[in-house]
Write a protein that holds these residues in place. Sequence first.
Motif, mmCIF file in Angstrom:
data_model
loop_
_atom_site.group_PDB
_atom_site.id
_atom_site.type_symbol
_atom_site.label_atom_id
_atom_site.label_comp_id
_atom_site.label_asym_id
_atom_site.label_seq_id
_atom_site.Cartn_x
_atom_site.Cartn_y
_atom_site.Cartn_z
ATOM 1 N N ARG A 1 0.857 -1.191 0.000
ATOM 2 C CA ARG A 1 0.000 0.000 0.000
ATOM 3 C C ARG A 1 0.891 1.238 0.000
ATOM 4 O O ARG A 1 1.931 1.274 0.638
ATOM 5 C CB ARG A 1 -0.894 0.022 1.238
ATOM 6 N N VAL A 2 0.428 2.248 -0.735
ATOM 7 C CA VAL A 2 1.178 3.499 -0.728
ATOM 8 C C VAL A 2 0.264 4.632 -0.276
ATOM 9 O O VAL A 2 -0.920 4.636 -0.590
ATOM 10 C CB VAL A 2 1.776 3.833 -2.121
ATOM 11 N N PRO A 3 0.853 5.542 0.473
ATOM 12 C CA PRO A 3 2.230 5.575 0.929
ATOM 13 C C PRO A 3 2.474 4.538 2.043
ATOM 14 O O PRO A 3 1.621 4.346 2.907
ATOM 15 C CB PRO A 3 2.403 6.984 1.493
ATOM 16 N N TYR B 1 1.959 5.438 5.693
ATOM 17 C CA TYR B 1 0.608 5.654 6.199
ATOM 18 C C TYR B 1 0.039 4.372 6.813
ATOM 19 O O TYR B 1 -0.963 4.417 7.527
ATOM 20 C CB TYR B 1 -0.337 6.074 5.065
ATOM 21 N N ASN C 1 5.507 9.031 2.078
ATOM 22 C CA ASN C 1 5.021 10.405 1.899
ATOM 23 C C ASN C 1 5.282 11.274 3.110
ATOM 24 O O ASN C 1 4.403 11.963 3.606
ATOM 25 C CB ASN C 1 3.526 10.399 1.578
ATOM 26 N N ARG D 1 -4.526 21.506 0.679
ATOM 27 C CA ARG D 1 -5.384 21.766 -0.485
ATOM 28 C C ARG D 1 -4.612 21.720 -1.794
ATOM 29 O O ARG D 1 -5.210 21.667 -2.860
ATOM 30 C CB ARG D 1 -6.040 23.143 -0.353
ATOM 31 N N LEU E 1 1.881 15.036 -0.936
ATOM 32 C CA LEU E 1 0.649 15.657 -0.456
ATOM 33 C C LEU E 1 0.620 15.669 1.065
ATOM 34 O O LEU E 1 1.043 14.711 1.694
ATOM 35 C CB LEU E 1 -0.569 14.837 -0.913
ATOM 36 N N SER F 1 -1.704 15.007 3.641
ATOM 37 C CA SER F 1 -3.022 14.409 3.849
ATOM 38 C C SER F 1 -3.593 14.818 5.195
ATOM 39 O O SER F 1 -2.859 15.132 6.131
ATOM 40 C CB SER F 1 -2.927 12.884 3.799
ATOM 41 N N GLU G 1 -6.151 10.445 6.210
ATOM 42 C CA GLU G 1 -7.401 10.651 5.474
ATOM 43 C C GLU G 1 -7.647 9.528 4.475
ATOM 44 O O GLU G 1 -6.847 9.323 3.560
ATOM 45 C CB GLU G 1 -7.289 11.994 4.745
ATOM 46 N N GLY G 2 -8.735 8.795 4.671
ATOM 47 C CA GLY G 2 -9.119 7.754 3.733
ATOM 48 C C GLY G 2 -8.317 6.474 3.836
ATOM 49 O O GLY G 2 -8.596 5.521 3.109
ATOM 50 N N PHE G 3 -7.324 6.435 4.706
ATOM 51 C CA PHE G 3 -6.514 5.233 4.872
ATOM 52 C C PHE G 3 -7.033 4.465 6.072
ATOM 53 O O PHE G 3 -7.736 5.019 6.919
ATOM 54 C CB PHE G 3 -5.058 5.627 5.118
ATOM 55 N N GLY G 4 -6.704 3.207 6.139
ATOM 56 C CA GLY G 4 -7.126 2.421 7.291
ATOM 57 C C GLY G 4 -6.495 2.926 8.574
ATOM 58 O O GLY G 4 -5.378 3.424 8.578
ATOM 59 N N GLY H 1 -4.939 -2.549 11.703
ATOM 60 C CA GLY H 1 -4.551 -1.769 10.539
ATOM 61 C C GLY H 1 -3.208 -2.168 9.968
ATOM 62 O O GLY H 1 -3.099 -2.521 8.790
ATOM 63 N N ALA H 2 -2.186 -2.132 10.768
ATOM 64 C CA ALA H 2 -0.841 -2.471 10.294
ATOM 65 C C ALA H 2 -0.609 -3.967 10.446
ATOM 66 O O ALA H 2 -0.991 -4.561 11.452
ATOM 67 C CB ALA H 2 0.211 -1.710 11.090
ATOM 68 N N GLN I 1 -1.610 0.548 -6.383
ATOM 69 C CA GLN I 1 -1.956 0.050 -5.051
ATOM 70 C C GLN I 1 -2.158 -1.462 -5.138
ATOM 71 O O GLN I 1 -2.463 -1.998 -6.200
ATOM 72 C CB GLN I 1 -3.241 0.724 -4.541
ATOM 73 N N ASP J 1 -11.580 7.088 -0.412
ATOM 74 C CA ASP J 1 -11.481 8.306 0.403
ATOM 75 C C ASP J 1 -10.039 8.754 0.602
ATOM 76 O O ASP J 1 -9.800 9.872 1.056
ATOM 77 C CB ASP J 1 -12.114 8.084 1.783
ATOM 78 N N SER J 2 -9.094 7.909 0.298
ATOM 79 C CA SER J 2 -7.699 8.273 0.510
ATOM 80 C C SER J 2 -7.233 9.217 -0.586
ATOM 81 O O SER J 2 -7.598 9.080 -1.754
ATOM 82 C CB SER J 2 -6.814 7.028 0.496
#
Lengths: 427, 369
Positions: A67-69, A72, A98, A320, A333, A335, A374-377, A410-411, B98, B129-130
């Motif tokens: 998974r990237v980054p 995260y 990241n 942003r 980015l 995040s 944001e949006g990651f597990g 998660g990890a 991914q 959402d990521s």
Amino acid sequence: MTRLAAVLALIASTAGAQVEEADDNGSDGYTPSEAAVHETLRLTGYVDVGFAAAEGNGSSFAPFDTRVPADYAVDAFAPAVNSRGDVASTDARGVFTNGFLPRSVGIGNRPSFLLNTASADVRFAPASIPLLVFARLQVMPRFSSEGDATRVDLQQAFGRLSPFTSHELAISLGKFDSVFGIEYLENEANLRTGITPSLIARYTTGQSLGIKAFYRYQLPALWSALSLNAAATTSGTRVEALMTPHQSLTGIPAGSARLGYELNLQKVQAKLGVSGLYGPRNDQRDPGVKQQAIGADLRLWLFGFSLSAELIRMIDEPGRAAGKLTGLGTSELASGFSVTGFYVTAGWTLPFSAGRLDHLTVYGRYDHRRAQFEGFGRVEVDRFTAGVRAELYGQLALKLEYLVNRELDGAPDVENNVITSSAVFSW
Amino acid sequence: MKQALCAVLLLTGCAPPASETAGRWPTPALARAAQGSELAGGFAASLFVTLEGRPLPFSSEALAGADGWSVLPAFALSQPAAYLVTELWEHHPDPWIQPVYVLVTSFDPITRQVVNGTRVPTVFGVGEDSTFYSPYWEAIFVKTRVPAPEEGLADTRAVLGAASETRIGAKPLCPITPARFGIAAAPGAGPVHPLTGAPIRQLAVSAVRIDGASASYIDLGVDRFEASESGAVTPTRIFFFTRTVAGQRTLLELPAVLSDNAVRSGYARRYDVVLDKEAIFVPAGPRWDAARGKLNAGPVDPAIPVEVAAAYALRVAKSSACFAAAANFPAGCQWLDSEAAIEGLDPRRVIRTGVTMTAAPVLFNGVKL
């Protein structure tokens, strides 16, 4: 080597400074006598030498987790080996990261001696004026696959003015310690009871550049005091690997503060505090993108036992625009991010000394961190730390510590426990 | 001077302007934007996702029978083509590959785990959402120590914890979609090319697990994108025609031109081609009156056969002279209907933008994909 030679020359020139003689009228003017200078000029420091071994590949990254980054999806800060929070490895096996990495000593899973830090403090505090000038310079010899990676860091450099003799007020201007929580007080290896920092230290113990004011109000009838420590700085309280302190990227400073209460009895001391942080994220350039945190802390000393605990909840708004800048370089980015974490440390200084052994302290710490980009597990980890510290000759601390890192959610589970040791020679 | 003043007025919020705002629209976000008649990357979102009951783009009267990706007309290699836009990014870093974890019982041949006659869902490493969501995946085939349950494994951690053996597989293009989704088509009919009527293959959603939740996706096939060694997806180009009106570059409602390698490179950066003296072929007949008016297109010889005209509808030519006589059409025209033809223009009229997209061809060089 060139950097090290420069550092040694600085220390030598400072220690052996020649001063001009006083004016004929006997007044010191702006030039104190040589004797007065030597009283008010202090040079101190320490050398932290360690030996560490980490399991697995020394990092928190798992095979086949592409998974990237990559940073995260794990807690890359978990396999720490020294008081700086450097880890054994940040090798993500080529998977994109990241900008959420700690500094690494690059030993992987190979046990190694490490010169963690050579640190020198210069403090000038003349008796006649309420001014303090302080600088701390640190050298960290390192090696990477690209060759010598030795770092020299002017960790702190500030002037402090205490304008009132009847009030405990100090105003500092420059680069200085965090004001958030209590763990920053143990940043340096010679001051920290154990070796490694907590899993939340990355958010609270970073130095930053700006202005700070400290005020303490004594309540002698209650053997207590209230204090307020507040700062407006370029980056806030995060460590420089995550946010640079050297300039404001947004043009707006971040505010941080701690309100504290302390109880000082003969055998019992207690300190409670609440902390806050608010301002622009200093890993991107939009001043409208905020970082914010609240925290609470507690310390108790009773009859040789010590207990300290700290809790933090931090939220970063999403950047942003493209681009994220940290002390380790530029990433894609910034995040959105949130974290809740705490630690509890207990220690007991054994009530005896023997020969050259001044103190022996055993300690343990539990850390817990739950974080999500944001949006990651969500990534949830904890850590059990146990160690022992022996103080000898008043100038040498020997420490041994074992870290058990666990991935709870998660990890992926990885082998990233660490055994580490540290000999801190203070001067 | 302004910066110095701002540095003094710390509490007034005075600060330098932020750089361009990064935007991203995976398919569910495009659907929401279409619902709200919003823009995405300078386009009307309803161009890319047609909601049930709404007009299909480039079709004269047809309405969509269900929510789905719009079949968008294009030209490539001088042939009619069609594509779908499944994600859009603006001023955003290029996406990364991914992992998708596929639970199998055998590597050779690849045999998916099945429970009660149903394939165990795959596991996506990252959800929509990521900020780093991408529809570009690398399959990792996983044998587990014990068979997975019917609902599959919840997330990456569960997969790697259960894995006994893994193997890297192909790289599929699989956008996450809403639960009921496909390619937009008229009720009771399959999707078609909106200008030529050529049939397009309909696609079905599949189930996936992401971070403990369930979601849907559509598999657009393997080898549909290119990436660097580090996993960053590399874009090709997609050309949109524009005109300068009152000093502003305005997008024209015309088919895009796909790059020659669009089939193998479904991630594309938008390039605007600014038209000057070029002409747009709009066939004769009442079906095209509205388009002729919008595009300010000139008359054409009504003797041009209908099927020939349909194949060249809304195609841009360097000059309208060849539109005037059926005998001269289409061979007498120089068309801007391929990457090579556009590269022959003045480079100053081909403008790189900050918009990238998944532009997946579904009809290319006469082949349905």
